[in-house]
Scaffold this motif. Structure first.
Motif, mmCIF file in Angstrom:
data_model
loop_
_atom_site.group_PDB
_atom_site.id
_atom_site.type_symbol
_atom_site.label_atom_id
_atom_site.label_comp_id
_atom_site.label_asym_id
_atom_site.label_seq_id
_atom_site.Cartn_x
_atom_site.Cartn_y
_atom_site.Cartn_z
ATOM 1 N N ARG A 1 28.249 -88.404 -7.825
ATOM 2 C CA ARG A 1 27.572 -89.698 -7.709
ATOM 3 C C ARG A 1 26.075 -89.551 -7.952
ATOM 4 N NH1 ARG A 1 31.048 -90.760 -3.063
ATOM 5 N NH2 ARG A 1 29.329 -90.042 -1.734
ATOM 6 N N ASP A 2 25.494 -88.506 -7.375
ATOM 7 C CA ASP A 2 24.060 -88.281 -7.559
ATOM 8 C C ASP A 2 23.732 -87.992 -9.022
ATOM 9 O OD1 ASP A 2 23.516 -88.686 -4.888
ATOM 10 O OD2 ASP A 2 23.667 -86.559 -4.372
ATOM 11 N N TYR B 1 13.877 -83.669 -5.542
ATOM 12 C CA TYR B 1 15.286 -83.914 -5.207
ATOM 13 C C TYR B 1 16.187 -82.736 -5.510
ATOM 14 C CZ TYR B 1 13.151 -88.421 -4.975
ATOM 15 O OH TYR B 1 12.274 -89.424 -4.663
ATOM 16 N N GLY B 2 15.650 -81.535 -5.363
ATOM 17 C CA GLY B 2 16.464 -80.346 -5.539
ATOM 18 C C GLY B 2 16.755 -79.965 -6.967
ATOM 19 N N MET B 3 16.044 -80.561 -7.927
ATOM 20 C CA MET B 3 16.251 -80.168 -9.318
ATOM 21 C C MET B 3 15.970 -78.684 -9.499
ATOM 22 S SD MET B 3 14.585 -83.243 -11.595
ATOM 23 C CE MET B 3 14.911 -82.331 -13.117
ATOM 24 N N ASP C 1 13.669 -82.256 -21.239
ATOM 25 C CA ASP C 1 13.092 -83.363 -20.476
ATOM 26 C C ASP C 1 14.128 -83.867 -19.488
ATOM 27 O OD1 ASP C 1 14.829 -85.233 -21.772
ATOM 28 O OD2 ASP C 1 13.369 -85.522 -23.379
ATOM 29 N N GLY C 2 13.733 -84.849 -18.671
ATOM 30 C CA GLY C 2 14.600 -85.319 -17.607
ATOM 31 C C GLY C 2 15.875 -85.975 -18.075
ATOM 32 N N MET D 1 21.250 -89.967 -11.539
ATOM 33 C CA MET D 1 20.176 -89.350 -12.316
ATOM 34 C C MET D 1 20.193 -89.844 -13.756
ATOM 35 S SD MET D 1 20.084 -85.343 -11.127
ATOM 36 C CE MET D 1 18.862 -84.954 -12.390
ATOM 37 N N VAL D 2 21.369 -89.921 -14.334
ATOM 38 C CA VAL D 2 21.479 -90.390 -15.716
ATOM 39 C C VAL D 2 21.015 -91.831 -15.822
ATOM 40 C CG1 VAL D 2 23.093 -90.892 -17.590
ATOM 41 C CG2 VAL D 2 23.306 -88.756 -16.305
ATOM 42 N N THR D 3 21.409 -92.660 -14.859
ATOM 43 C CA THR D 3 21.035 -94.072 -14.878
ATOM 44 C C THR D 3 19.529 -94.253 -14.706
ATOM 45 O OG1 THR D 3 23.176 -94.713 -13.964
ATOM 46 C CG2 THR D 3 21.380 -96.304 -13.762
#
Length: 369
Positions: free
Chosen positions: A156-157, A187-189, A128-129, A161-163
């Motif tokens: 930073r990106d 977003y390029g995942m 999952d994300g 993502m984690v936040t």
């Protein structure tokens, strides 16, 4: 990596481009209750086959479709009837793929990846994300020191993502066999596995996508893997390589799919009816007339070699000359189509905002240009 548009606007743009209503978007949006929906099994519904369905694929002779609220449908009679099977999540599922009759994967909102080893009868969550963000963060930390400012930006990106949590959808999945697969999304995942989904690695640092374009579709053909996305994005990796290089295309809008002709012709299609064809591996592109400026959402090369495209108003177009020209297929039932597959008997089966639609083989194969 996320500066081009406001995040919510960019995700919403995908769903609106595919013809989905704000209600369907809300049903598919995991941002408010992402963790809960990722842990809540899908509700078994009456008339589930009339729900908003977002993709369909063949699993041997069986057809498997996925859609809103974690709905997964199975058909063992060439798409004439459907039954819902349990799923471990309630987020929208956006894509499904089977490399063989038994092994399959589905992806969707919240960065979810589901897997089956029994032809779609049962499913388990593999990713999952939240987990994907941690994978990206670990990779970004490892590579940041040797990548200068680009590495710092990626780190930073990844921290963002984690936040932000599991709020980014995966939009396509492709496996070459029961072990090797790739998933892509907003977003390029992009993540890959070489062990059937037991573990995943991020490919973000191996795709020439510094602006984090959404990646909508994966297509494999002729020893190459292609990724098509927003703002004219197209990337290609040679067989056996995970390094994707950008291919320049003549359009700055979104591509929602790709098909190939009998002789390796490449065809991209997407927003506002735009479609482009290349006969030289992507070095040059020619615009294809699709009749109306209506977003093309799905495509398939048939067993005959003919190509069909479907759009958000319910049109189905067919080409008998490898994508050079298209003519409409007469339909008695229309919907905003989102996916297309060919059943074992030659019929076309389409997913859409009104559920599943079947076009009998004689109506598809008998169409003349």
């Amino acid at each position: 990596m996320f500066p081009t548009l406001n995040r919510n606007r960019r995700v919403a743009a995908f769903w609106l481009a595919c013809g989905l209503t704000p209600l369907a978007m809300a049903a598919a949006e995991p941002a408010k209750n992402g963790v809960d929906l990722l842990a809540r099994p899908a509700v078994i519904r009456q008339h589930a086959d009339t729900s908003v369905m977002l993709a369909v694929a063949s699993a041997g002779a069986r057809l498997v479709a996925v859609g809103e609220r974690g709905i997964i449908l199975l058909s063992d009679d060439q798409g004439k009837s459907w039954r819902q099977t349990p799923a471990p999540v309630s987020v929208a599922l956006t894509a499904v793929h089977f490399p063989d009759a038994q092994h399959g994967w589905a992806v969707g909102h919240g960065g979810v990846v589901l897997a089956t080893t029994d032809g779609g009868a049962t499913w388990r969550k593999q990713l999952d994300g939240l987990q994907a963000a941690q994978i990206e963060l670990a990779s970004a930390r490892q590579q940041a020191p040797q990548n200068g400012e680009a590495g710092v930006s990626r780190l930073r990106d990844a921290e963002r993502m984690v936040t932000e949590g599991a709020d980014k959808p995966l939009l396509d999945v492709r496996f070459s066999d029961s072990q090797h697969g790739l998933v892509v999304g907003a977003y390029g995942m992009a993540l890959a596995t070489a062990d059937g989904g037991a573990t995943w690695t991020t490919l973000r640092g191996q795709i020439d996508n510094p602006r984090g374009h959404h990646l909508y579709r994966i297509y494999v053909e002729g020893g190459h893997t292609y990724l098509a996305g927003e703002q004219g994005a197209l990337y290609r990796a040679a067989d056996g390589s995970a390094n994707f290089q950008e291919i320049k295309t003549p359009y700055a809008g979104s591509y929602f799919g790709m098909v190939t002709g009998r002789h390796g012709e490449l065809m991209l299609f997407g927003l506002r009816g735009n479609a482009f064809r290349s006969t030289d591996g992507g070095a040059n592109w020619n615009k294809v007339d699709t009749g109306l400026p209506i977003t093309l959402t799905a495509g398939q090369r048939l067993a005959s070699g003919d190509i069909v495209l479907a759009d958000e108003t319910g049109r189905v177009l067919k080409s008998r000359d490898d994508g050079a020209t298209f003519a409409p297929v007469p339909l008695s039932q229309r919907a905003a189509f989102t996916g297309v597959a060919q059943s074992a008997d030659g019929s076309l089966v389409l997913s859409g905002t009104r559920g599943m639609v079947r076009i009998a083989a004689e109506n598809v194969l008998g169409v003349k240009k």
